[in-house]
Design a protein around this motif. Structure first.
Motif, mmCIF file in Angstrom:
data_model
loop_
_atom_site.group_PDB
_atom_site.id
_atom_site.type_symbol
_atom_site.label_atom_id
_atom_site.label_comp_id
_atom_site.label_asym_id
_atom_site.label_seq_id
_atom_site.Cartn_x
_atom_site.Cartn_y
_atom_site.Cartn_z
ATOM 1 N N ALA A 78 0.820 -1.101 0.017
ATOM 2 C CA ALA A 78 -0.012 0.048 0.142
ATOM 3 C C ALA A 78 0.874 1.232 0.183
ATOM 4 N N ASP A 79 1.886 1.290 0.421
ATOM 5 C CA ASP A 79 2.829 2.333 0.831
ATOM 6 C C ASP A 79 3.232 2.543 -0.614
ATOM 7 N N ARG A 80 3.800 1.501 -1.267
ATOM 8 C CA ARG A 80 4.388 1.877 -2.721
ATOM 9 C C ARG A 80 3.173 2.201 -3.703
ATOM 10 N N ILE A 81 2.103 1.846 -3.654
ATOM 11 C CA ILE A 81 1.239 2.493 -4.276
ATOM 12 C C ILE A 81 0.876 3.941 -4.186
ATOM 13 N N ALA A 82 0.732 4.105 -2.649
ATOM 14 C CA ALA A 82 0.433 5.497 -2.112
ATOM 15 C C ALA A 82 1.517 6.451 -2.778
ATOM 16 N N ALA A 83 2.877 6.052 -2.784
ATOM 17 C CA ALA A 83 3.908 6.784 -3.201
ATOM 18 C C ALA A 83 3.848 7.469 -4.526
ATOM 19 N N ARG A 84 2.806 6.855 -5.445
ATOM 20 C CA ARG A 84 2.533 7.561 -6.611
ATOM 21 C C ARG A 84 1.620 8.810 -6.397
ATOM 22 N N LEU A 85 1.187 8.979 -5.319
ATOM 23 C CA LEU A 85 0.091 10.078 -4.997
ATOM 24 C C LEU A 85 0.744 11.044 -4.100
ATOM 25 N N SER A 86 0.532 12.312 -3.666
ATOM 26 C CA SER A 86 1.035 13.120 -2.838
ATOM 27 C C SER A 86 0.402 12.563 -1.335
ATOM 28 N N VAL A 331 13.604 4.119 14.598
ATOM 29 C CA VAL A 331 13.637 3.853 13.311
ATOM 30 C C VAL A 331 14.484 4.454 12.131
ATOM 31 N N PRO A 332 14.489 5.894 12.434
ATOM 32 C CA PRO A 332 15.324 6.526 11.251
ATOM 33 C C PRO A 332 16.803 6.393 11.791
ATOM 34 N N ASP A 333 17.101 5.959 13.116
ATOM 35 C CA ASP A 333 18.550 5.739 13.212
ATOM 36 C C ASP A 333 19.045 4.243 12.770
ATOM 37 N N LEU A 334 18.058 3.365 12.454
ATOM 38 C CA LEU A 334 18.503 2.145 12.202
ATOM 39 C C LEU A 334 17.977 1.720 10.528
ATOM 40 N N ALA A 335 17.427 2.703 9.989
ATOM 41 C CA ALA A 335 16.907 2.559 8.789
ATOM 42 C C ALA A 335 17.990 2.037 7.469
ATOM 43 N N PRO A 336 17.755 0.720 6.954
ATOM 44 C CA PRO A 336 18.688 0.159 6.091
ATOM 45 C C PRO A 336 18.911 0.964 4.930
ATOM 46 N N ARG A 337 20.160 1.498 4.553
ATOM 47 C CA ARG A 337 20.411 2.328 3.445
ATOM 48 C C ARG A 337 19.582 3.796 3.512
ATOM 49 N N GLY A 338 19.653 4.099 4.830
ATOM 50 C CA GLY A 338 19.026 5.388 4.909
ATOM 51 C C GLY A 338 17.550 5.486 4.331
ATOM 52 N N ASP A 339 16.789 4.596 3.905
ATOM 53 C CA ASP A 339 15.539 4.799 3.230
ATOM 54 C C ASP A 339 14.619 4.669 4.278
ATOM 55 N N THR A 340 14.325 5.996 4.923
ATOM 56 C CA THR A 340 13.285 6.007 6.078
ATOM 57 C C THR A 340 11.879 5.648 5.394
ATOM 58 N N GLY A 341 11.593 6.001 4.653
ATOM 59 C CA GLY A 341 9.935 5.581 4.278
ATOM 60 C C GLY A 341 9.920 4.019 4.284
ATOM 61 N N ARG A 342 10.643 3.293 3.537
ATOM 62 C CA ARG A 342 10.455 1.934 3.707
ATOM 63 C C ARG A 342 10.899 1.362 4.825
ATOM 64 N N ALA A 343 11.603 1.913 5.714
ATOM 65 C CA ALA A 343 12.036 1.215 6.945
ATOM 66 C C ALA A 343 10.670 1.600 7.863
ATOM 67 N N PHE A 344 9.853 2.543 7.747
ATOM 68 C CA PHE A 344 8.699 2.706 8.454
ATOM 69 C C PHE A 344 7.756 1.813 7.935
ATOM 70 N N ALA A 345 7.347 1.695 6.683
ATOM 71 C CA ALA A 345 6.696 0.670 6.141
ATOM 72 C C ALA A 345 6.862 -0.804 6.606
ATOM 73 N N LEU A 346 8.083 -1.262 6.799
ATOM 74 C CA LEU A 346 8.442 -2.491 7.123
ATOM 75 C C LEU A 346 8.305 -2.711 8.637
ATOM 76 N N PHE A 347 8.625 -1.663 9.425
ATOM 77 C CA PHE A 347 8.439 -1.712 10.834
ATOM 78 C C PHE A 347 6.915 -1.748 11.176
ATOM 79 N N TYR A 348 6.004 -0.989 10.606
ATOM 80 C CA TYR A 348 4.876 -1.280 10.814
ATOM 81 C C TYR A 348 3.985 -2.447 10.539
ATOM 82 N N THR A 349 4.496 -2.995 9.235
ATOM 83 C CA THR A 349 4.331 -4.289 8.790
ATOM 84 C C THR A 349 4.506 -5.366 9.961
#
Length: 405
Positions: A78-86, A331-349
């Motif tokens: 859902a986060d990947r799909i929503a990324a196409r929108l504002s 989460v931002p401190d340990l986000a792999p490759r600095g990708d905070t958005g994907r890290a949040f999505a994975l963490f919430y999953t």
């Protein structure tokens, strides 16, 4: 002259940036309060659904997990799909879809319609957490830990108010009209989000994750997700059995609504208190302390009469919900490759998925061993986080060291 002009431009730009940050945080908080309120008002409806549909504890947990499991399982796609929108459009749309789920529940004539409404509401709520968290992180950058705590706190405001409102409404209305009223609240929230959130996409501010890529590790982030999952399992297990524990002590549906309000009011305070604790004594120590207190207080609920139990619930809420504020802010401190958005999505999953699966396991266990054993299992889960938290010391130290370089 040129320097003067530069200073004037800077002074004019500052209020605009501050307004954008405030609108971003305000909109994220509205979305979080609404969607978390939707999630936790279901606890008040569980005894009603059990009576109407003749469900066992495991069946009741499975029914609720249609919402919770859908919301958790769809976080990344859902986060990947929503990324196409504002983010503004994504949050408003997700709120409308969640509200539509409550419309379906309210119009349902049986168990199938209720299940369909729960799934639809879960689809809508799957977008909120990663998108709203990213919105706050983008708006505040390296200073996002405090605003993320406020965003987390807003979720508990929804958790504290929606169950009470539903419990009071159930005193005068059947549950289906109440579901319709909740859908109306969602519609109002969606319109409010369109009005409040910034119209233009944000230019992300510098983040802690961007500076700590080398210091972060997949192992550290995986451990953080595991701790978050077990912490959520503890919370979901405790809340699953709390209404039935209160009924066994002589409580009513209104008592359950009051009890949940006390837990989540304590949790709202706990978000601030644990955030403060985490900043001063560190993530590891603060999580170990709060999980140990959670286990102790869950066990203490069992022998107490109704009134002392209610008195203890705010303290339980502080420890039960407060830990998550420390974990989300990390989460931002340990986000792999600095990708905070994907890290949040994975963490919430991880945490929401745990919240969907854990009640089924606790419910099945309680069907065989009883409610007391189910609550004791939830307390044991809290203690199971301790060795994992201790293993986080190395990755956190490495991330902090790299950030300071």
């Amino acid at each position: 002259m040129s320097r003067t002009l530069d200073i004037d431009r800077s002074d004019r730009a500052l209020p605009e940036a501050t307004t954008t940050q405030r609108r971003s945080l305000g909109g994220a908080c509205i979305a979080h309060a609404l969607h978390d309120g939707y999630t936790d008002l279901l606890y008040v409806l569980l005894p009603v659904w059990q009576a109407e549909f003749g469900l066992s504890y495991a069946g009741l947990a499975a029914l609720r997990s249609l919402y919770y499991g859908t919301m958790g399982g769809l976080q990344v796609p859902a986060d990947r799909i929503a990324a196409r929108l504002s983010i503004r459009a994504a949050l408003a749309l997700s709120t409308l879809v969640a509200a539509a789920g409550f419309v379906v529940m309210g119009l349902s004539g049986g168990l199938f319609g209720l299940c369909a409404g729960l799934v639809l509401a879960g689809i809508g709520s799957s977008i909120q957490h990663p998108r709203a968290s990213l919105l706050v992180s983008d708006a505040y950058g390296r200073a996002a830990r405090g605003p993320l705590g406020i965003y987390n706190f807003a979720g508990d405001i929804g958790k504290a108010t929606f169950p009470v409102a539903v419990a009071l409404l159930l005193g005068v209305l059947a549950w289906r009209p109440v579901a319709g009223l909740m859908a109306l609240v969602g519609l109002v929230a969606a319109v409010t989000l369109v009005a409040v959130l910034p119209r233009r996409p944000l230019v992300p501010a510098p983040t802690r994750a961007a500076k700590s890529v080398a210091g972060s590790s997949r192992t550290g982030f995986t451990l953080l997700m595991a701790v978050g999952a077990l912490d959520t399992a503890t919370r979901m297990g405790t809340l699953l059995f709390l209404p039935f524990l209160l009924e066994a002590k002589g409580g009513t549906g209104t008592t359950t609504g009051l009890a949940l309000a006390l837990v989540f009011a304590g949790g709202a305070f706990g978000k601030a208190a644990c955030g403060w604790l985490g900043e001063r004594v560190g993530v590891v120590r603060s999580v170990v302390v709060t999980e140990a207190i959670t286990a102790l207080l869950v066990v203490a609920l069992l022998p107490l009469p109704l009134v002392p139990t209610l008195v203890l619930l705010p303290a339980l809420g502080i420890a039960l919900n407060g830990t998550s504020s420390v974990l989300y802010g990390t989460v931002p401190d340990l986000a792999p490759r600095g990708d905070t958005g994907r890290a949040f999505a994975l963490f919430y999953t991880a945490v929401i998925g745990s919240g969907g699966i854990a009640p089924i396991a606790y419910g099945a266990f309680a069907d065989r061993a009883g409610e007391t054993a189910g609550l004791l299992a939830a307390a044991a889960t809290a203690l199971a986080t301790v060795p994992l938290v201790l293993a986080l010391r190395g990755p956190l130290k490495a991330a902090q060291t790299h950030t300071q370089e």
